[in-house]
Write a protein that holds these residues in place. Structure first.
Motif, mmCIF file in Angstrom:
data_model
loop_
_atom_site.group_PDB
_atom_site.id
_atom_site.type_symbol
_atom_site.label_atom_id
_atom_site.label_comp_id
_atom_site.label_asym_id
_atom_site.label_seq_id
_atom_site.Cartn_x
_atom_site.Cartn_y
_atom_site.Cartn_z
ATOM 1 N N UNK A 6 11.380 4.130 -0.012
ATOM 2 C CA UNK A 6 11.435 5.214 -1.474
ATOM 3 C C UNK A 6 10.468 5.446 -2.012
ATOM 4 N N UNK A 7 9.750 5.287 -2.444
ATOM 5 C CA UNK A 7 8.438 5.276 -3.234
ATOM 6 C C UNK A 7 6.959 6.043 -2.073
ATOM 7 N N UNK A 8 7.180 6.364 -0.992
ATOM 8 C CA UNK A 8 6.485 6.949 0.326
ATOM 9 C C UNK A 8 5.393 5.802 0.429
ATOM 10 N N UNK A 9 5.561 4.295 0.162
ATOM 11 C CA UNK A 9 4.160 3.645 1.009
ATOM 12 C C UNK A 9 4.865 2.944 2.167
ATOM 13 N N UNK A 10 3.795 1.992 2.030
ATOM 14 C CA UNK A 10 4.045 0.545 2.788
ATOM 15 C C UNK A 10 3.012 -0.075 2.213
ATOM 16 N N UNK A 11 3.455 -1.195 2.968
ATOM 17 C CA UNK A 11 3.016 -3.061 2.217
ATOM 18 C C UNK A 11 0.977 -2.474 2.805
ATOM 19 N N UNK A 12 -0.215 -3.073 2.100
ATOM 20 C CA UNK A 12 -1.312 -2.935 1.923
ATOM 21 C C UNK A 12 -1.792 -3.972 2.188
ATOM 22 N N UNK A 13 -3.108 -3.540 3.632
ATOM 23 C CA UNK A 13 -3.451 -4.899 3.872
ATOM 24 C C UNK A 13 -4.434 -5.578 2.638
ATOM 25 N N UNK A 56 6.693 -20.795 0.301
ATOM 26 C CA UNK A 56 7.513 -20.265 1.056
ATOM 27 C C UNK A 56 7.378 -19.023 1.466
ATOM 28 N N UNK A 57 7.929 -19.310 2.711
ATOM 29 C CA UNK A 57 7.622 -17.215 3.315
ATOM 30 C C UNK A 57 9.078 -17.009 3.104
ATOM 31 N N UNK A 58 8.843 -15.969 1.983
ATOM 32 C CA UNK A 58 8.885 -14.897 1.502
ATOM 33 C C UNK A 58 8.988 -13.649 1.532
ATOM 34 N N UNK A 59 10.298 -12.827 0.697
ATOM 35 C CA UNK A 59 10.182 -11.229 1.190
ATOM 36 C C UNK A 59 9.127 -10.335 0.052
ATOM 37 N N UNK A 60 8.248 -9.629 1.406
ATOM 38 C CA UNK A 60 6.883 -8.903 1.337
ATOM 39 C C UNK A 60 5.776 -9.695 1.450
ATOM 40 N N UNK A 61 6.130 -10.973 2.296
ATOM 41 C CA UNK A 61 5.139 -11.545 2.765
ATOM 42 C C UNK A 61 4.705 -11.285 4.564
ATOM 43 N N UNK A 62 3.458 -11.656 4.867
ATOM 44 C CA UNK A 62 3.103 -10.719 6.528
ATOM 45 C C UNK A 62 2.941 -11.873 7.205
ATOM 46 N N UNK A 63 3.515 -11.424 8.417
ATOM 47 C CA UNK A 63 3.467 -12.496 9.887
ATOM 48 C C UNK A 63 2.516 -11.722 10.503
ATOM 49 N N UNK A 64 1.669 -11.666 11.386
ATOM 50 C CA UNK A 64 0.755 -11.683 12.664
ATOM 51 C C UNK A 64 0.858 -12.077 13.658
ATOM 52 N N UNK A 85 3.764 -1.848 12.630
ATOM 53 C CA UNK A 85 2.354 -0.921 13.708
ATOM 54 C C UNK A 85 1.419 -0.112 12.520
ATOM 55 N N UNK A 86 -0.322 -0.542 13.276
ATOM 56 C CA UNK A 86 -0.841 -0.389 12.661
ATOM 57 C C UNK A 86 -1.797 -0.257 11.423
ATOM 58 N N UNK A 87 -1.113 -1.569 10.806
ATOM 59 C CA UNK A 87 -1.136 -1.947 9.151
ATOM 60 C C UNK A 87 -2.906 -2.919 9.337
ATOM 61 N N UNK A 88 -3.419 -3.046 10.990
ATOM 62 C CA UNK A 88 -4.555 -3.431 10.885
ATOM 63 C C UNK A 88 -5.688 -2.832 11.649
ATOM 64 N N UNK A 89 -5.097 -0.998 11.352
ATOM 65 C CA UNK A 89 -6.317 -0.714 11.158
ATOM 66 C C UNK A 89 -6.142 0.590 10.438
ATOM 67 N N UNK A 90 -5.808 0.094 9.167
ATOM 68 C CA UNK A 90 -5.735 0.454 7.880
ATOM 69 C C UNK A 90 -6.840 0.524 7.384
ATOM 70 N N UNK A 91 -7.330 2.099 6.651
ATOM 71 C CA UNK A 91 -8.988 1.843 6.323
ATOM 72 C C UNK A 91 -8.615 1.536 4.959
ATOM 73 N N UNK A 92 -9.363 0.029 4.852
ATOM 74 C CA UNK A 92 -9.469 -0.658 3.141
ATOM 75 C C UNK A 92 -10.460 0.202 2.653
ATOM 76 N N UNK A 93 -10.040 -0.227 1.521
ATOM 77 C CA UNK A 93 -10.949 0.503 -0.204
ATOM 78 C C UNK A 93 -12.152 -0.209 -0.140
ATOM 79 N N UNK A 94 -11.722 -1.871 0.490
ATOM 80 C CA UNK A 94 -12.360 -3.232 0.038
ATOM 81 C C UNK A 94 -12.247 -3.590 1.724
ATOM 82 N N UNK A 95 -13.743 -3.187 2.360
ATOM 83 C CA UNK A 95 -14.082 -3.786 4.250
ATOM 84 C C UNK A 95 -13.439 -5.312 4.083
#
Length: 124
Positions: A6-13, A56-64, A85-95
């Motif tokens: 809704x906010x036009x966002x995706x989870x940020x690594x 405990x594993x909960x909402x908004x956690x990420x599993x690879x 998809x592409x989560x690990x390919x995002x360009x980070x501000x903090x590499x």
């Protein structure tokens, strides 16, 4: 996930760090991702591994999951899981944050990698 969308966002690594990784049990190697993810949800909520110190594993956690040399990333939603998809390919501000995650997921012993939000965003 609905609120992020809704906010036009995706989870940020950059908001996550690796908290646990272990070999995926052989019996799960050929199971569909959704079955493995459901099993992991049960394990990390009902019978956590002795060496796991996270929450405990909960909402908004990420599993690879790394299977057959391929890493897939999944967002824990209020009901079920969403592929990232592409989560690990995002360009980070903090590499260093993303590189740490990629290094752990590329490690041979990584099956699966559980990730958590930064301490400031979610209690351990």
């Amino acid at each position: 996930m609905r609120e992020l969308n809704r906010r036009g966002k995706t989870p940020d690594p950059e908001h996550y760090e690796v908290t646990y990784y272990a070999d995926l049990p052989a019996m799960w190697q050929d199971a569909p991702n959704n079955e493995v993810l459901e099993e992991l949800f049960q394990v990390f909520n009902l019978s956590r591994p002795q060496d796991f110190e996270g929450h405990s594993l909960s909402v908004s956690d990420v599993i690879a999951l790394k299977r057959n040399g391929e890493v897939s990333v999944h967002y824990v939603d209020s009901i079920g899981f969403n592929d990232l998809p592409g989560f690990l390919e995002k360009q980070p501000e903090r590499p260093s944050v993303l590189m740490n995650l990629k290094e752990k997921c590329d490690a041979p012993e990584c099956n699966p990698s559980g990730c958590k939000k930064e301490r400031s965003d979610h209690e351990l």
